[in-house]
Design a protein around this motif. Sequence first.
Motif, PDB file in Angstrom:
ATOM      1  N   ASP A  33       0.829  -1.208   0.000  1.00 50.64           N
ATOM      2  CA  ASP A  33       0.000   0.000   0.000  1.00 50.64           C
ATOM      3  C   ASP A  33       0.861   1.254   0.000  1.00 50.64           C
ATOM      4  O   ASP A  33       0.583   2.220  -0.711  1.00 50.64           O
ATOM      5  CB  ASP A  33      -0.941   0.019   1.200  1.00 50.64           C
ATOM      6  N   THR A  34       1.928   1.236   0.783  1.00 48.86           N
ATOM      7  CA  THR A  34       2.834   2.385   0.852  1.00 48.86           C
ATOM      8  C   THR A  34       3.564   2.590  -0.473  1.00 48.86           C
ATOM      9  O   THR A  34       3.653   3.709  -0.971  1.00 48.86           O
ATOM     10  CB  THR A  34       3.859   2.188   1.990  1.00 48.86           C
ATOM     11  N   SER A  36       2.620   1.645  -3.440  1.00 47.82           N
ATOM     12  CA  SER A  36       1.696   2.022  -4.522  1.00 47.82           C
ATOM     13  C   SER A  36       1.429   3.522  -4.559  1.00 47.82           C
ATOM     14  O   SER A  36       1.101   4.069  -5.611  1.00 47.82           O
ATOM     15  CB  SER A  36       0.377   1.264  -4.401  1.00 47.82           C
ATOM     16  N   LYS A  37       1.592   4.195  -3.426  1.00 48.27           N
ATOM     17  CA  LYS A  37       1.378   5.645  -3.388  1.00 48.27           C
ATOM     18  C   LYS A  37       2.469   6.388  -4.151  1.00 48.27           C
ATOM     19  O   LYS A  37       2.270   7.533  -4.548  1.00 48.27           O
ATOM     20  CB  LYS A  37       1.333   6.128  -1.942  1.00 48.27           C
ATOM     21  N   ARG A  38       3.592   5.740  -4.367  1.00 51.61           N
ATOM     22  CA  ARG A  38       4.709   6.369  -5.081  1.00 51.61           C
ATOM     23  C   ARG A  38       4.546   6.332  -6.593  1.00 51.61           C
ATOM     24  O   ARG A  38       5.231   7.054  -7.310  1.00 51.61           O
ATOM     25  CB  ARG A  38       6.020   5.670  -4.725  1.00 51.61           C
TER      26      ARG A  38
END
Length: 58
Positions: A33-34, A36-38
């Motif tokens: 999840d972390t 994918s934010k990038r």
Amino acid sequence: MGCSCGHQRRQWEVVADGGSGKVLFTGSKAIADTVSKRYANSVVREKGAARQTPPATP
């Protein structure tokens, strides 16, 4: 002695281009999840899930 996970350990993938692109990362759900934010337009899916294919245009 083996672990008690019962082989139910799940891995998650971050996939580019809305799920039809290259796998960018494989690991735990929280880290996926972390990551994918990038990446713009990336999706998180369970490893081994069917790939999404774009609809055919007539």
